[in-house]
Design a protein around this motif. Structure first.
Motif, mmCIF file in Angstrom:
data_model
loop_
_atom_site.group_PDB
_atom_site.id
_atom_site.type_symbol
_atom_site.label_atom_id
_atom_site.label_comp_id
_atom_site.label_asym_id
_atom_site.label_seq_id
_atom_site.Cartn_x
_atom_site.Cartn_y
_atom_site.Cartn_z
ATOM 1 N N ARG A 211 0.849 -1.187 0.000
ATOM 2 C CA ARG A 211 0.000 0.000 0.000
ATOM 3 C C ARG A 211 0.880 1.230 0.000
ATOM 4 O O ARG A 211 1.712 1.409 0.899
ATOM 5 C CB ARG A 211 -0.900 0.022 1.226
ATOM 6 N N ALA A 212 0.689 2.074 -1.006
ATOM 7 C CA ALA A 212 1.448 3.316 -1.122
ATOM 8 C C ALA A 212 0.641 4.444 -0.506
ATOM 9 O O ALA A 212 -0.576 4.532 -0.701
ATOM 10 C CB ALA A 212 1.733 3.608 -2.592
ATOM 11 N N TYR A 213 1.312 5.318 0.238
ATOM 12 C CA TYR A 213 0.665 6.452 0.890
ATOM 13 C C TYR A 213 1.329 7.752 0.475
ATOM 14 O O TYR A 213 2.554 7.836 0.357
ATOM 15 C CB TYR A 213 0.747 6.317 2.421
ATOM 16 N N ALA A 214 0.483 8.773 0.292
ATOM 17 C CA ALA A 214 0.954 10.126 0.005
ATOM 18 C C ALA A 214 1.196 10.850 1.339
ATOM 19 O O ALA A 214 0.829 10.347 2.411
ATOM 20 C CB ALA A 214 -0.088 10.875 -0.825
ATOM 21 N N ALA A 215 1.788 12.037 1.274
ATOM 22 C CA ALA A 215 2.128 12.795 2.474
ATOM 23 C C ALA A 215 0.903 13.145 3.322
ATOM 24 O O ALA A 215 1.016 13.304 4.536
ATOM 25 C CB ALA A 215 2.882 14.060 2.092
ATOM 26 N N ASP A 216 -0.256 13.243 2.716
ATOM 27 C CA ASP A 216 -1.469 13.583 3.469
ATOM 28 C C ASP A 216 -2.109 12.371 4.146
ATOM 29 O O ASP A 216 -3.169 12.484 4.757
ATOM 30 C CB ASP A 216 -2.483 14.296 2.578
ATOM 31 N N GLY A 217 -1.490 11.199 4.049
ATOM 32 C CA GLY A 217 -1.991 9.999 4.706
ATOM 33 C C GLY A 217 -3.027 9.226 3.924
ATOM 34 O O GLY A 217 -3.598 8.264 4.421
ATOM 35 N N ARG A 218 -3.258 9.616 2.677
ATOM 36 C CA ARG A 218 -4.240 8.920 1.846
ATOM 37 C C ARG A 218 -3.543 7.823 1.031
ATOM 38 O O ARG A 218 -2.390 7.965 0.634
ATOM 39 C CB ARG A 218 -4.937 9.895 0.922
ATOM 40 N N ILE A 219 -4.265 6.744 0.785
ATOM 41 C CA ILE A 219 -3.716 5.677 -0.051
ATOM 42 C C ILE A 219 -3.528 6.219 -1.458
ATOM 43 O O ILE A 219 -4.399 6.876 -2.014
ATOM 44 C CB ILE A 219 -4.642 4.443 -0.054
ATOM 45 N N PRO B 285 6.476 10.192 -7.492
ATOM 46 C CA PRO B 285 6.924 11.218 -6.541
ATOM 47 C C PRO B 285 5.888 11.569 -5.469
ATOM 48 O O PRO B 285 6.247 12.095 -4.417
ATOM 49 C CB PRO B 285 7.227 12.429 -7.414
ATOM 50 N N ALA B 286 4.630 11.267 -5.690
ATOM 51 C CA ALA B 286 3.598 11.557 -4.694
ATOM 52 C C ALA B 286 3.619 10.558 -3.533
ATOM 53 O O ALA B 286 3.072 10.830 -2.466
ATOM 54 C CB ALA B 286 2.219 11.557 -5.340
ATOM 55 N N VAL B 287 4.261 9.417 -3.716
ATOM 56 C CA VAL B 287 4.315 8.379 -2.683
ATOM 57 C C VAL B 287 5.466 8.677 -1.720
ATOM 58 O O VAL B 287 6.604 8.877 -2.147
ATOM 59 C CB VAL B 287 4.489 6.986 -3.319
ATOM 60 N N VAL B 288 5.137 8.709 -0.415
ATOM 61 C CA VAL B 288 6.173 8.940 0.600
ATOM 62 C C VAL B 288 6.516 7.669 1.367
ATOM 63 O O VAL B 288 7.574 7.595 1.986
ATOM 64 C CB VAL B 288 5.783 10.068 1.585
ATOM 65 N N GLU B 289 5.603 6.685 1.344
ATOM 66 C CA GLU B 289 5.845 5.455 2.088
ATOM 67 C C GLU B 289 5.040 4.316 1.474
ATOM 68 O O GLU B 289 3.920 4.525 1.015
ATOM 69 C CB GLU B 289 5.425 5.629 3.550
ATOM 70 N N SER C 59 9.582 -0.812 -5.475
ATOM 71 C CA SER C 59 10.308 0.201 -6.258
ATOM 72 C C SER C 59 9.376 0.930 -7.211
ATOM 73 O O SER C 59 9.460 2.158 -7.361
ATOM 74 C CB SER C 59 11.453 -0.438 -7.049
ATOM 75 N N GLY C 60 8.491 0.182 -7.875
ATOM 76 C CA GLY C 60 7.553 0.794 -8.808
ATOM 77 C C GLY C 60 6.641 1.798 -8.121
ATOM 78 O O GLY C 60 6.386 2.881 -8.651
ATOM 79 N N LEU C 61 6.157 1.456 -6.935
ATOM 80 C CA LEU C 61 5.297 2.388 -6.199
ATOM 81 C C LEU C 61 6.087 3.612 -5.738
ATOM 82 O O LEU C 61 5.595 4.741 -5.802
ATOM 83 C CB LEU C 61 4.638 1.685 -5.008
#
Length: 148
Positions: free
Chosen positions: A96-104, A126-130, A120-122
């Protein structure tokens, strides 16, 4: 990639409460339990605590709580934070990839041989932080991955 086990403050609180209530079960031993403190499997005779955890990524309606195991006593943590833990590469994983705002911000199910490529693909977005790596069968949080 940088691999993240559970934060030290989370582990300290869980260890302090081990066996104190229904949310912090003390298990004198649970061989094979997936430990989120050192990212390996528990061996024979290793006491563990089973407790509820909510990763910091995933806020608001995306916040999830699930069961995790950790050593009752502090351990040395993961052997490395630069490579995926071998103990968790044997089965399909939910990414599961998450953006800085905590949304999937995307996700996929990855076979063991595609785990690193999937992460790596996720992280290429650049919007994915974790990226959270979870059990595909139970949905439990295993570890998080960020860019180096």
């Amino acid at each position: 990639m940088r691999i993240h086990a559970l934060p030290a403050d989370v582990l300290d609180r869980a260890r302090a409460r081990a066996g104190a209530d229904e949310h912090h079960e003390l298990h004198p031993e649970s061989p094979g339990a997936p430990l989120r403190c050192c990212l390996r499997r528990a061996g024979d005779g290793e006491p563990v605590v089973l407790f509820r955890y909510s990763p910091t990524a995933g806020r608001g309606p995306y916040e999830e709580v699930g069961p995790v195991f950790a050593h009752v006593e502090p351990c040395g943590g993961p052997e490395t934070t630069a490579a995926l833990p071998e103990a968790f590469r044997h089965a399909q994983r939910l990414l599961r990839a998450y953006a800085a705002d905590g949304r999937i911000h995307g996700g996929e199910v990855a076979a063991p041989e595609r785990l690193e490529d999937g992460i790596s693909g996720l992280l290429d977005d650049p919007a994915v932080v974790e990226v959270q790596v979870r059990s595909a069968s139970h949905g439990c949080f295993l570890f998080a991955v960020t860019r180096d």
